[in-house]
Design an enzyme around this catalytic site. Structure first.
Site, short mmCIF file in Angstrom:
data_model
loop_
_atom_site.label_atom_id
_atom_site.label_comp_id
_atom_site.label_asym_id
_atom_site.label_seq_id
_atom_site.Cartn_x
_atom_site.Cartn_y
_atom_site.Cartn_z
N LYS A 22 9.10 45.49 -9.33
CA LYS A 22 9.54 44.60 -8.25
C LYS A 22 10.86 43.93 -8.62
CE LYS A 22 7.86 40.28 -7.96
NZ LYS A 22 8.90 39.24 -7.86
N ASN A 23 10.95 43.43 -9.86
CA ASN A 23 12.12 42.62 -10.22
C ASN A 23 13.34 43.45 -10.54
OD1 ASN A 23 10.50 40.48 -9.71
ND2 ASN A 23 10.20 39.90 -11.86
N ARG A 92 11.44 34.16 -2.02
CA ARG A 92 12.19 33.20 -2.81
C ARG A 92 13.48 33.81 -3.34
NH1 ARG A 92 15.16 30.45 -5.51
NH2 ARG A 92 14.98 32.03 -7.11
N CYS A 116 9.34 27.24 -4.52
CA CYS A 116 8.17 28.10 -4.40
C CYS A 116 7.04 27.44 -5.18
CB CYS A 116 8.48 29.49 -4.94
SG CYS A 116 8.56 29.52 -6.72
N ARG A 121 13.47 26.03 -7.32
CA ARG A 121 14.16 27.26 -7.75
C ARG A 121 15.64 27.13 -7.39
NH1 ARG A 121 10.35 31.41 -8.16
NH2 ARG A 121 11.94 32.68 -9.18
N PRO A 122 16.38 26.28 -8.13
CA PRO A 122 17.79 26.02 -7.79
C PRO A 122 18.64 27.28 -7.93
CG PRO A 122 17.28 25.13 -9.94
CD PRO A 122 15.97 25.57 -9.34
N ILE A 123 19.76 27.28 -7.26
CA ILE A 123 20.72 28.40 -7.41
C ILE A 123 22.10 27.86 -7.76
CG2 ILE A 123 19.45 30.00 -5.90
CD1 ILE A 123 21.53 29.30 -3.70
N ASP A 124 22.15 26.71 -8.41
CA ASP A 124 23.44 26.11 -8.77
C ASP A 124 24.29 27.01 -9.66
OD1 ASP A 124 21.19 25.41 -10.51
OD2 ASP A 124 22.67 24.34 -11.71
N LEU A 125 23.63 27.77 -10.53
CA LEU A 125 24.40 28.66 -11.43
C LEU A 125 24.99 29.83 -10.64
CD1 LEU A 125 22.04 28.77 -14.54
CD2 LEU A 125 23.90 27.17 -14.03
N ASP A 305 6.35 35.55 -16.77
CA ASP A 305 5.52 36.22 -15.76
C ASP A 305 4.20 36.73 -16.34
OD1 ASP A 305 8.37 37.74 -14.05
OD2 ASP A 305 7.59 35.70 -14.09
N ILE A 327 9.96 27.93 -18.91
CA ILE A 327 10.86 28.41 -17.86
C ILE A 327 10.65 27.67 -16.54
CG2 ILE A 327 11.65 30.42 -16.56
CD1 ILE A 327 12.27 30.67 -19.54
N ARG A 397 2.62 40.60 -3.00
CA ARG A 397 4.08 40.50 -3.15
C ARG A 397 4.57 41.39 -4.29
NH1 ARG A 397 5.81 35.32 -4.91
NH2 ARG A 397 7.74 36.51 -5.09
#
Ligand code: EPZ
Length: 418
Positions: A22-23, A92, A116, A121-125, A305, A327, A397
């Site tokens: 999936k990933n 997400r 989630c 689940r930030p996306i600042d980076l 995970d 994490i 999922r």
């Protein structure tokens, strides 16, 4: 709502082929936007998150259709750079489309992906890196309005090895002028798979799997036929199922080099793990032993995970095991469900202490998130009696058909649709 019904107490015996990752396939689906040629993704897993990605691609004007276990994607008809809030919230990791849309369209409008079950689940980076490459990004009312008349190759440094940020910046860098380097990049095998896909399309990406990745931008990318790598977390799930229930299983396609942190712990717990060219054999007899503290970390450390999944396998071990989840903030939501089945677990913030018990009892439980749900299947196979697992859409999922796969290994588990 669909449910899984499992009856424990049976040793596992059998062989199963491990599905595509999936990933890996999710960022590769975003990467298909970087070429107008057709792409064939072989061994593509049929998952809810893949379906969500297909809906996003189709909403942008692309085509996608299944042929057996291959997904054929054609982005020639792309006519939009905007992803709706509804589609963004379905998955997400939909933020992974941002870099590729910017590279293809020089603009992108999408909403902030929600948090989630695992916490914020930030996306600042992601955004800092894209801004560093020349993108103008306005955040207003939960929307991200991105413009980049030209993306420029830059030497970027991530403040932490974010998987998604690494992937997003790799994709944006393919559309930038000049070369981009990403320092402190994530090193996960899925990033190596993304690099392999991009290079199969004519890209020139190197360094994936190390902390510094280099992308030569501005190269026209063509289509390709690509096989998705096997899912290492799914493989870890089935190894832990055999460890929990006892038995002897073979996981075809699994590659131990992708999950050596997990197999090392299972060996310490008393499992016999034997990799070969085609997969991994696992034999577990007798009661598992507790292991040294398990601290999740970016690859090649112990994968977050697999934290719930390994915890599930150790609930009946001899002794106590300390877990530290470094994490995500909220990745112990499965603990209450394990306790309902007789587990002895104490948590304090990011630490959980699992003291092994002699017996577990089947009970009605519910999935709290994707991997917590998979872990409930592991525990159910080690418990006495029947376990009814609800809210299994979380599991769908990331697992094509967890009941089918566990039955192939001899488990008594079935899906009951309403
Ligand atoms: C990927 O998520 C995986 N998802 C996750 O798998 C996995 O748990 C995670 O990597 C860690 O290995 C996919 O690949 C689709 P991160 P991602 O960015 O990219 C913080 C599963 O079960 N962070 O490496 O979102 C973040 O809050 C899923 O298959 C920032 O602060 O993970 C987290 O604490 C769950 N700012 C940490 O970094 C950012 O801009 C790691 O996140 C980005 C991340």
């Amino acid at each position: 709502m669909s449910q899984l019904l499992a009856r424990g107490g049976r040793r596992l015996e059998g062989e199963v082929a491990v599905q595509g990752a999936k990933n890996s396939v999710l960022p590769i689906l975003a990467a298909t936007l970087l070429t107008e040629d057709r792409v064939e993704l072989r061994g593509c897993p049929r998952l809810r998150d893949v379906d969500a990605s297909i809906r996003i691609l189709k909403s942008l004007g692309c085509e996608a259709r299944w042929e057996g276990d291959s997904l054929l994607v054609d982005t020639a008809g792309l006519k939009s750079w905007s992803i709706s809030d509804i589609l963004m919230r379905e998955m997400r990791s939909s933020a992974i489309f941002l870099g590729a849309i910017l590279a293809r369209c020089c603009q992108a409008d999408l909403s902030y992906p929600g948090g989630c079950e695992l916490g914020p689940r930030p996306i600042d980076l992601h955004l800092a890196g894209l801004r560093g490459m020349g993108a103008e990004i306005r955040e207003c009312g939960g929307a991200l309005l991105c413009r980049a008349s030209r993306l420029l190759g830059r030497d970027l440094v991530l403040s932490l090895p974010s998987v998604g940020a690494t992937e997003n910046l790799m994709l944006a860098a393919c559309g930038a002028e000049g070369t981009t380097t990403i320092a402190n990049a994530a090193r996960e095998p899925e990033i190596v798979d993304l690099q392999s896909f991009l290079n199969a399309c004519g890209g020139r990406v190197s360094g994936a799997g190390t902390s510094t990745i280099s992308v030569e931008g501005g190269r026209p990318l063509h289509g390709c036929s690509y096989r998705i790598m096997p899912d290492r977390v799914v493989a870890a799930t089935y190894l832990c199922a055999a460890a929990a229930a006892g038995g002897s299983v073979y996981l075809r396609n699994a590659r131990e080099e992708h999950l050596s942190a997990v197999t090392a712990v299972l060996r310490e717990a008393g499992c016999g793990i034997r990799p070969d060219a085609e997969g991994i054999a696992c034999c577990c007899t007798g009661r598992l032993r507790a292991v040294r503290p398990v601290r999740t970390a970016p690859y090649p450390g112990f994968p977050t995970d697999a934290q719930a999944i390994l915890m599930g396998a150790l609930l009946r071990s001899q002794g106590a095991t300390v877990f530290e989840e470094t994490i995500f903030e909220n990745r112990y939501r499965h603990v209450d469900e394990f306790v309902r089945m007789g587990a002895n677990i104490r948590t304090a913030g990011r630490v959980a202490v699992v003291t092994g018990v002699e017996r577990l009892q089947g009970a009605p439980v519910r999935c709290t998130d994707l991997r917590g749900g998979a872990a409930l299947c592991v525990v159910a196979l080690a418990a006495e009696g029947e376990t009814e697992i609800s809210e299994i859409s979380h599991i769908d999922r990331g697992y094509e058909d967890i009941a089918r796969d566990l039955r192939a290994l001899g488990a008594d588990i079935s899906r009951r649709d309403p």
